[in-house]
Design a protein around this motif. Structure first.
Motif, PDB file in Angstrom:
ATOM      1  N   SER A  40       0.501  -1.280   0.078  1.00 47.11           N
ATOM      2  CA  SER A  40      -0.359  -0.017  -0.215  1.00 47.11           C
ATOM      3  C   SER A  40       1.234   0.974   0.242  1.00 47.11           C
ATOM      4  N   THR A  41       2.493   1.555  -0.169  1.00 43.40           N
ATOM      5  CA  THR A  41       3.212   2.383   0.041  1.00 43.40           C
ATOM      6  C   THR A  41       3.063   3.156  -1.076  1.00 43.40           C
ATOM      7  N   PRO A  42       2.559   4.613  -0.773  1.00 43.73           N
ATOM      8  CA  PRO A  42       2.218   5.444  -2.371  1.00 43.73           C
ATOM      9  C   PRO A  42       3.919   5.626  -2.971  1.00 43.73           C
ATOM     10  N   LEU A  43       4.183   5.383  -4.380  1.00 42.78           N
ATOM     11  CA  LEU A  43       5.375   5.457  -4.835  1.00 42.78           C
ATOM     12  C   LEU A  43       6.010   7.133  -5.347  1.00 42.78           C
ATOM     13  N   ARG A  44       7.338   7.750  -5.134  1.00 45.51           N
ATOM     14  CA  ARG A  44       7.429   8.765  -5.197  1.00 45.51           C
ATOM     15  C   ARG A  44       8.534   8.560  -6.571  1.00 45.51           C
ATOM     16  N   ASN A  45       8.772   9.876  -7.472  1.00 45.06           N
ATOM     17  CA  ASN A  45       9.800  10.268  -8.336  1.00 45.06           C
ATOM     18  C   ASN A  45      10.753   9.915  -8.239  1.00 45.06           C
ATOM     19  N   GLY A  46      11.129   8.290  -9.596  1.00 46.12           N
ATOM     20  CA  GLY A  46      12.484   8.290  -9.368  1.00 46.12           C
ATOM     21  C   GLY A  46      12.613   7.222  -8.919  1.00 46.12           C
ATOM     22  N   GLN A  47      12.026   5.932  -8.141  1.00 45.33           N
ATOM     23  CA  GLN A  47      11.943   4.723  -7.159  1.00 45.33           C
ATOM     24  C   GLN A  47      12.143   3.534  -8.836  1.00 45.33           C
ATOM     25  N   THR A  48      12.977   2.966  -8.116  1.00 44.65           N
ATOM     26  CA  THR A  48      13.041   1.544  -8.782  1.00 44.65           C
ATOM     27  C   THR A  48      12.664   0.074  -8.228  1.00 44.65           C
ATOM     28  N   VAL A  49      10.769   0.219  -9.047  1.00 43.49           N
ATOM     29  CA  VAL A  49      10.400  -0.706  -8.324  1.00 43.49           C
ATOM     30  C   VAL A  49      10.431  -2.567  -8.665  1.00 43.49           C
ATOM     31  N   GLU A  50      10.382  -3.287  -8.121  1.00 46.92           N
ATOM     32  CA  GLU A  50      10.084  -4.462  -8.499  1.00 46.92           C
ATOM     33  C   GLU A  50       9.789  -5.590  -7.806  1.00 46.92           C
ATOM     34  N   ILE A  51       8.222  -6.761  -8.526  1.00 44.72           N
ATOM     35  CA  ILE A  51       7.522  -6.611  -8.154  1.00 44.72           C
ATOM     36  C   ILE A  51       8.342  -8.647  -8.314  1.00 44.72           C
ATOM     37  N   LEU A  52       7.395  -9.369  -6.191  1.00 46.42           N
ATOM     38  CA  LEU A  52       7.919 -10.522  -6.397  1.00 46.42           C
ATOM     39  C   LEU A  52       6.143 -11.369  -7.089  1.00 46.42           C
ATOM     40  N   THR A  53       6.717 -12.341  -7.080  1.00 47.94           N
ATOM     41  CA  THR A  53       5.550 -13.224  -7.516  1.00 47.94           C
ATOM     42  C   THR A  53       5.335 -14.453  -6.807  1.00 47.94           C
ATOM     43  N   SER A  54       4.133 -15.093  -7.580  1.00 47.90           N
ATOM     44  CA  SER A  54       3.555 -16.094  -6.246  1.00 47.90           C
ATOM     45  C   SER A  54       2.617 -16.906  -7.031  1.00 47.90           C
ATOM     46  N   GLU A  55       2.427 -18.200  -7.701  1.00 50.99           N
ATOM     47  CA  GLU A  55       1.725 -18.333  -8.179  1.00 50.99           C
ATOM     48  C   GLU A  55       0.932 -18.714  -7.471  1.00 50.99           C
ATOM     49  N   SER A  56       1.032 -19.101  -6.244  1.00 47.25           N
ATOM     50  CA  SER A  56      -0.494 -19.813  -4.861  1.00 47.25           C
ATOM     51  C   SER A  56      -1.068 -17.551  -4.477  1.00 47.25           C
ATOM     52  N   VAL A  57      -0.563 -16.404  -4.788  1.00 46.95           N
ATOM     53  CA  VAL A  57      -0.761 -15.611  -4.613  1.00 46.95           C
ATOM     54  C   VAL A  57      -2.137 -15.342  -5.921  1.00 46.95           C
ATOM     55  N   GLN A  58      -3.059 -14.534  -5.318  1.00 48.82           N
ATOM     56  CA  GLN A  58      -4.515 -13.810  -6.109  1.00 48.82           C
ATOM     57  C   GLN A  58      -4.592 -12.795  -5.525  1.00 48.82           C
ATOM     58  N   PRO A  59      -5.326 -12.403  -6.303  1.00 57.48           N
ATOM     59  CA  PRO A  59      -5.619 -10.686  -5.497  1.00 57.48           C
ATOM     60  C   PRO A  59      -6.838 -10.557  -4.621  1.00 57.48           C
ATOM     61  N   ASN A  60      -6.213  -9.669  -3.278  1.00 56.78           N
ATOM     62  CA  ASN A  60      -7.051  -9.445  -2.592  1.00 56.78           C
ATOM     63  C   ASN A  60      -7.990  -8.206  -3.018  1.00 56.78           C
ATOM     64  N   PRO A  61      -9.252  -8.806  -2.212  1.00 53.21           N
ATOM     65  CA  PRO A  61     -10.344  -7.497  -2.162  1.00 53.21           C
ATOM     66  C   PRO A  61      -9.665  -6.292  -1.133  1.00 53.21           C
ATOM     67  N   ALA A  62      -8.821  -6.092  -0.932  1.00 54.03           N
ATOM     68  CA  ALA A  62      -8.004  -4.952   0.105  1.00 54.03           C
ATOM     69  C   ALA A  62      -7.140  -4.262  -0.413  1.00 54.03           C
ATOM     70  N   TRP A  63      -7.171  -4.832  -1.216  1.00 50.07           N
ATOM     71  CA  TRP A  63      -5.877  -4.028  -2.198  1.00 50.07           C
ATOM     72  C   TRP A  63      -6.930  -2.706  -2.559  1.00 50.07           C
ATOM     73  N   LEU A  64      -8.244  -2.470  -3.141  1.00 50.09           N
ATOM     74  CA  LEU A  64      -9.126  -2.002  -3.799  1.00 50.09           C
ATOM     75  C   LEU A  64      -9.865  -0.655  -2.619  1.00 50.09           C
ATOM     76  N   ASN A  65      -8.873  -0.826  -1.916  1.00 52.50           N
ATOM     77  CA  ASN A  65      -8.785   0.379  -0.883  1.00 52.50           C
ATOM     78  C   ASN A  65      -7.782   1.512  -0.763  1.00 52.50           C
ATOM     79  N   PHE A  66      -6.806   0.695  -1.947  1.00 55.21           N
ATOM     80  CA  PHE A  66      -5.228   0.989  -2.125  1.00 55.21           C
ATOM     81  C   PHE A  66      -4.887   1.827  -3.351  1.00 55.21           C
ATOM     82  N   ILE A  67      -5.704   1.199  -4.096  1.00 54.11           N
ATOM     83  CA  ILE A  67      -5.141   1.219  -5.244  1.00 54.11           C
ATOM     84  C   ILE A  67      -5.615   2.975  -6.349  1.00 54.11           C
ATOM     85  N   THR A  68      -5.087   2.947  -6.883  1.00 54.40           N
ATOM     86  CA  THR A  68      -5.394   4.453  -7.567  1.00 54.40           C
ATOM     87  C   THR A  68      -6.074   4.129  -9.316  1.00 54.40           C
ATOM     88  N   THR A  69      -4.785   3.276 -10.135  1.00 58.88           N
ATOM     89  CA  THR A  69      -5.412   3.495 -11.032  1.00 58.88           C
ATOM     90  C   THR A  69      -6.485   2.952 -11.561  1.00 58.88           C
TER      91      THR A  69
END
Length: 728
Positions: free
Chosen positions: A454-483
């Motif tokens: 849920s951390t807001p990103l800032r200009n110029g940061q490098t972002v690396e996403i770590l994935t897992s096959e056992s993970v699925q979208p969490n309804p709680a994400w809808l409370n902080f996403i913006t796009t």
């Protein structure tokens, strides 16, 4: 020398076209870039449109045909092709006359018919509400635009002429159209890079929505113009001389900031009325890209730059393809000078955007990844969004959310630049990279450090996403996403969970809810199940579990019904009756125990969240309540809740004020509250500071509007220094 096309057509029987307001000017404009045969087709379309709209009059008293001609003239100034001009002349015949799309295709051209149909509203279908009709018509137009962008160019020109002639409308309709233009069509013009059109739409909307503010601001800017011209002349002269010494061929001009942008700065408290007279802006146009950076160095040598105000939109263009260097200088007498530096081609693309493709085809070869490419990318994302949303109204809201790209720029580990709106989180970033990356997002590293999703990103940061096959979208994400992309993809995934996964989730939720009644799911009699399923109109247990898992039914409500049919009905009814008034304030909670958090005192109009609590039922908090920080660790206990349409009760809320410490102040304040229909439940004097006192009131109100009215009147009292709602 060939005979003038319009004269020849008049001799052939098309008498009357020359009398149409704006038609001669339209023909003269078309003669500058179309051949005679194409102009003849345009004139034939105008004749047909005039006959189709015969007898129809605009509110201004002009024949209706004057509007399509004006729209066509706007497009002609953009130098669009003759089929676009024909479609503009015919754009209302399907909607406002008995003419069918097939008839237009037969008389003129199937391509013209498709353009006209794309712009036309859905008038033949009956909808449940006006909002649904507008959303469906907008969806239809956006899908047509994804096939041919000229549909949107015609619609924007149509809206521009309507805004220019808005004065004849009723004030309420004028405001509605202006608000829609400001929130939808001006941002679309901006997204397509059409800055000149966007600016005019915004200023016309501003004048219609806030005529007094517009007039005052226009007068203020006009009064400041004389002094501003003297300063700008001095700045331009200094920059020209310095650029000449460095042999940089450039054109330096002053520019006016449009009124709506100044109004936004005032509204957002970035400046004051008095400081508006000190706003100066210049633009430098050069021949080549490397000259932009040379000119920047020269400008910074003449006047010192304001730290932190430099933006390089050449290296990293905006979402609509806009390119320029932006900087702010300390000018003469210390006044700030906003400076833009760009090539002539960048200037063209900044003003007309995608239309440059028709005006100057060479821009597509010299500007890869420019406005045209960005527009195509956006339309592709629109098509993806449409496939994943549940309704046209949801689609409209998603598009609106996607149209205000105040942006940040972040990087992938391989150095790819990603554009995201301000406030975007790593989950937004993951979905921007790819839908599958978002769906499998397990954790994130920002600048090589693990941070919460849920951390807001800032200009110029490098972002690396770590994935897992056992993970699925969490309804709680809808409370902080913006796009809009992330939101539609998450909702799409949740709506399309496999039946067995949804059923398993629903079963677990129901088992947990039954523990409140000391019941075990597998021990409930088949007869009880049959009664409950018949009562709810559901085919079987698996269908019920699936419906609970998909959020169609609330597990506590189903558990209550099962408890009623197993002999616990009396106790359940007694418990429900004590909280019935609270339950009726929240949609879908009839018969459930509902309490309201005393930490944040939610009232109708607040954005709220429900939290399942043993012994207290569903506890309602505002989404900004500080106590939710602890609850966020348990997203499985969250429930999406909404206020009922008309909750028939009052709600306690806490307000804090600072008032002068004098005799009779408390009596004045309580009398004013009583006059405003606010019941005082509790009052305390928090602290005293010499001549002032800090007072805390707990009062009851109907909703946020009622509270706002109370605060406004209290603030106007001479004895009240400041007043506001307490934060949890």
């Amino acid at each position: 020398m060939s005979l003038d096309v319009s004269e020849r057509l008049d001799r052939d029987g098309s008498v009357g076209l020359q009398d149409i307001t704006g038609f001669p000017e339209l023909i003269r404009e078309l003669q500058s870039y179309l051949d005679d045969s194409q102009i003849a087709e345009v004139t034939r379309a105008c004749t047909f449109s005039m006959e189709a709209h015969a007898g129809q009059i605009r509110l201004s008293g002009e024949p209706y045909i004057s509007h399509p001609v004006a729209v066509a003239h706007i497009l002609a100034k953009m130098r669009l092709d003759h089929r676009s001009i024909m479609a503009a002349l015919l754009h209302d015949v399907i909607e406002d006359t008995p003419t069918a799309k097939e008839h237009i295709a037969q008389l003129f051209d199937p391509e013209v018919a498709e353009l006209v149909d794309g712009v036309s509203k859905l008038t033949q279908i009956q909808f449940k509400s006006k909002a649904e009709a507008q959303a469906e018509s907008f969806l239809k137009m956006m899908l047509a635009m994804s096939q041919d962008i000229r549909v949107m160019l015609i619609k924007l020109s149509d809206r521009l002429h309507n805004m220019r002639t808005l004065d004849v409308m009723r004030p309420d309709k004028r405001r509605r159209i202006a608000r829609e233009t400001l929130t939808l069509y001006a941002p679309i013009a901006n997204r397509l890079g059409m800055n000149a059109l966007r600016v005019e739409l915004e200023d016309l909307s501003f004048a219609a929505l806030h005529p007094f503010r517009y007039r005052v601001l226009a007068e203020l800017v006009e009064r400041a113009r004389g002094n501003r011209k003297r300063v700008l002349d001095q700045v331009e002269s200094a920059l020209r001389s310095a650029l000449g010494r460095e042999h940089v061929t450039a054109q330096v001009t002053g520019r006016d900031k449009h009124l709506y942008s100044l109004y936004l700065r005032l509204r957002n408290r970035e400046t004051t009325f008095h400081e508006l007279g000190d706003i100066y802006a210049c633009r430098i146009q050069v021949e080549r890209v490397d000259d932009c950076y040379r000119a920047l160095g020269v400008a910074h040598g003449v006047y010192k730059p304001v730290p932190g105000r430099f933006r390089d939109y050449i290296a990293i263009p905006k979402a609509n393809g806009y390119q320029s260097l932006h900087t702010v200088l300390f000018g003469p007498h210390g006044v700030p000078i906003e400076l833009q530096i760009r090539t002539r081609e960048m200037e063209l693309l900044a003003e007309v955007g995608v239309v440059a493709h028709w005006q100057y085809p060479f821009t597509e070869q010299t500007a890869p990844g420019g406005t045209q490419d960005r527009a195509r990318e956006w339309m592709h994302s629109i098509m993806e969004m449409q496939k994943r949303v549940g309704s046209s109204q949801e689609f409209l809201e998603s598009v609106k959310g996607d149209l205000f790209p105040d942006e940040i720029y972040v990087f992938t580990p391989k150095g790819r630049i990603m554009r995201l709106p301000v406030g975007a989180t790593p989950v937004d970033f993951a979905y921007a990279v790819h839908t599958d990356i978002g769906n499998r997002c397990a954790a994130v590293k920002v600048d090589r450090r693990i941070v919460p999703l849920s951390t807001p990103l800032r200009n110029g940061q490098t972002v690396e996403i770590l994935t897992s096959e056992s993970v699925q979208p969490n309804p709680a994400w809808l409370n902080f996403i913006t796009t809009a992309r992330a939101r539609t993809n998450i909702r799409h995934y949740l709506k399309n969970l496999k039946a067995d996964e949804a059923a398993a989730l629903g079963r677990r939720l129901l088992e947990r809810a039954l523990t409140a009644y000391q019941l075990i799911l597998d021990q409930i009699d088949d007869g009880v199940w049959q009664q409950v399923l018949v009562d709810m109109g559901i085919a079987g247990r698996d269908a019920l579990f699936e419906a609970i898992g998909l959020g169609e039914y609330m597990a506590p409500l189903v558990a209550r019904r099962l408890a009623q049919f197993t002999g616990l009905g009396t106790d359940v009814e007694r418990l429900a009756s004590t909280e019935q008034r609270d339950a009726l304030a929240i949609k879908g909670t009839e018969g459930l125990v509902v309490t309201f958090g005393r930490c944040c005192h939610p009232i109708p109009g607040d954005r709220i969240l429900g939290f399942l609590s043993s012994g207290r039922g569903i506890v309602i908090h505002t989404q900004v309540c500080r106590n939710l920080n602890e609850y966020r660790k348990h997203p499985d206990k969250w429930i999406d809740v909404q206020w009922a349409d008309h909750p028939d009760r009052e709600f306690p809320v806490e307000i804090r004020m600072e008032a002068t410490n004098q005799r009779g102040v408390l009596a004045q304040i309580t009398a004013e509250m009583a006059r405003l229909d606010a019941n005082i439940e509790h009052v305390t004097v928090d602290e005293k500071y010499g001549h002032t006192s800090s007072l805390v009131f707990t009062i009851t109100v109907r909703d946020r509007l009622h509270l706002a009215r109370i605060l406004r009147h209290l603030h106007a009292m001479t004895c009240v220094i400041r007043v506001g709602r307490s934060k949890s």
